[in-house]
Design a protein around this motif. Structure first.
Motif, mmCIF file in Angstrom:
data_model
loop_
_atom_site.group_PDB
_atom_site.id
_atom_site.type_symbol
_atom_site.label_atom_id
_atom_site.label_comp_id
_atom_site.label_asym_id
_atom_site.label_seq_id
_atom_site.Cartn_x
_atom_site.Cartn_y
_atom_site.Cartn_z
ATOM 1 N N ILE A 7 17.358 26.245 -4.482
ATOM 2 C CA ILE A 7 18.790 26.559 -4.542
ATOM 3 C C ILE A 7 19.552 25.290 -4.164
ATOM 4 O O ILE A 7 19.008 24.385 -3.536
ATOM 5 N N LYS A 8 20.817 25.246 -4.540
ATOM 6 C CA LYS A 8 21.682 24.143 -4.127
ATOM 7 C C LYS A 8 22.230 24.473 -2.744
ATOM 8 O O LYS A 8 22.607 25.608 -2.474
ATOM 9 N N LEU A 9 22.274 23.486 -1.904
ATOM 10 C CA LEU A 9 22.845 23.649 -0.571
ATOM 11 C C LEU A 9 23.805 22.490 -0.351
ATOM 12 O O LEU A 9 23.393 21.336 -0.367
ATOM 13 N N TRP A 10 25.059 22.791 -0.165
ATOM 14 C CA TRP A 10 26.093 21.782 -0.026
ATOM 15 C C TRP A 10 26.023 21.179 1.368
ATOM 16 O O TRP A 10 26.307 21.840 2.358
ATOM 17 N N THR A 11 25.657 19.926 1.459
ATOM 18 C CA THR A 11 25.395 19.291 2.749
ATOM 19 C C THR A 11 26.644 19.134 3.606
ATOM 20 O O THR A 11 26.663 19.570 4.756
ATOM 21 N N GLU A 12 27.656 18.494 3.080
ATOM 22 C CA GLU A 12 28.877 18.219 3.851
ATOM 23 C C GLU A 12 29.502 19.519 4.358
ATOM 24 O O GLU A 12 29.846 19.648 5.527
ATOM 25 N N GLU A 13 29.635 20.482 3.454
ATOM 26 C CA GLU A 13 30.271 21.750 3.810
ATOM 27 C C GLU A 13 29.444 22.534 4.829
ATOM 28 O O GLU A 13 29.988 23.159 5.730
ATOM 29 N N THR A 14 28.125 22.491 4.689
ATOM 30 C CA THR A 14 27.265 23.214 5.617
ATOM 31 C C THR A 14 27.252 22.557 6.991
ATOM 32 O O THR A 14 27.311 23.232 8.014
ATOM 33 N N LEU A 15 27.196 21.230 7.017
ATOM 34 C CA LEU A 15 27.144 20.521 8.290
ATOM 35 C C LEU A 15 28.489 20.488 9.018
ATOM 36 O O LEU A 15 28.544 20.586 10.235
ATOM 37 N N HIS A 16 29.572 20.321 8.268
ATOM 38 C CA HIS A 16 30.867 20.069 8.900
ATOM 39 C C HIS A 16 31.960 21.056 8.503
ATOM 40 O O HIS A 16 33.084 20.933 8.972
ATOM 41 N N GLY A 17 31.651 22.006 7.660
ATOM 42 C CA GLY A 17 32.667 22.935 7.175
ATOM 43 C C GLY A 17 32.732 24.221 7.978
ATOM 44 O O GLY A 17 32.306 24.286 9.136
ATOM 45 N N THR A 18 33.243 25.240 7.341
ATOM 46 C CA THR A 18 33.462 26.512 8.026
ATOM 47 C C THR A 18 32.163 27.160 8.491
ATOM 48 O O THR A 18 32.150 27.803 9.535
ATOM 49 N N THR A 19 31.089 26.974 7.750
ATOM 50 C CA THR A 19 29.813 27.563 8.162
ATOM 51 C C THR A 19 29.431 27.074 9.553
ATOM 52 O O THR A 19 28.971 27.844 10.394
ATOM 53 N N SER A 20 29.646 25.795 9.805
ATOM 54 C CA SER A 20 29.306 25.209 11.100
ATOM 55 C C SER A 20 30.186 25.748 12.222
ATOM 56 O O SER A 20 29.733 25.915 13.350
ATOM 57 N N THR A 21 31.445 26.016 11.917
ATOM 58 C CA THR A 21 32.355 26.498 12.960
ATOM 59 C C THR A 21 32.304 28.010 13.143
ATOM 60 O O THR A 21 32.560 28.498 14.240
ATOM 61 N N GLU A 22 31.966 28.733 12.103
ATOM 62 C CA GLU A 22 31.959 30.196 12.178
ATOM 63 C C GLU A 22 30.673 30.770 12.770
ATOM 64 O O GLU A 22 30.679 31.869 13.321
ATOM 65 N N LEU A 23 29.577 30.025 12.614
ATOM 66 C CA LEU A 23 28.276 30.557 13.010
ATOM 67 C C LEU A 23 27.596 29.633 14.016
ATOM 68 O O LEU A 23 27.671 28.417 13.896
ATOM 69 N N ASP A 24 26.898 30.231 14.981
ATOM 70 C CA ASP A 24 26.130 29.399 15.909
ATOM 71 C C ASP A 24 24.830 28.982 15.199
ATOM 72 O O ASP A 24 24.536 29.470 14.106
#
Length: 133
Positions: A7-24
């Protein structure tokens, strides 16, 4: 439809985006695990065993090797953030799956692979040096 091997995994968004701030961190693994399961699903973008057949929380916890509490907390946060939807049948759908995981054209992949292979075919290695054959 064939299951995906990747699958594609968006690096910038996963590391520094909402996913990083919303989830521990543990919950981020749940997100990535659900993406992987949605890619390995018989219904692309939906975490399920089959049409209308969901995994139980116990099954998901075992597959992802996490505690049930972590799964439940992460799922609740992701539903609230509109990252996923849980259907009445219990199947989990990844929102915007088709946008971020477009259909993979296996035939085109193989054609492009062969184009690159043929382009390199004229090159021969001699003592770690490339020379034209």
């Amino acid at each position: 439809m064939a299951r995906r091997r990747w699958i594609k995994l968006w690096t910038e968004e996963t590391l520094h985006g909402t996913t990083s701030t919303e989830l521990d961190p543990a919950e981020r693994w749940v997100w990535i695990g659900l993406l992987l399961l949605a890619g390995d699903s018989p219904i692309p973008g939906t975490v399920c065993v089959g049409l209308g057949i969901s995994y139980s929380d116990i099954q998901l916890s075992r597959i992802l090797r996490i505690e049930g509490k972590t799964l439940q907390q992460a799922r609740a946060k992701m539903v609230k953030a509109e990252k996923l939807t849980v259907g009445s049948d219990g199947c989990i759908t990844i929102n915007n799956w088709a946008k971020y995981q477009p259909a993979w054209d296996e035939d085109e992949y193989h054609r492009e692979y062969m184009r690159r292979y043929r382009a390199r075919k004229g090159e021969v290695k001699v003592h770690n040096m490339k020379v034209n054959a």
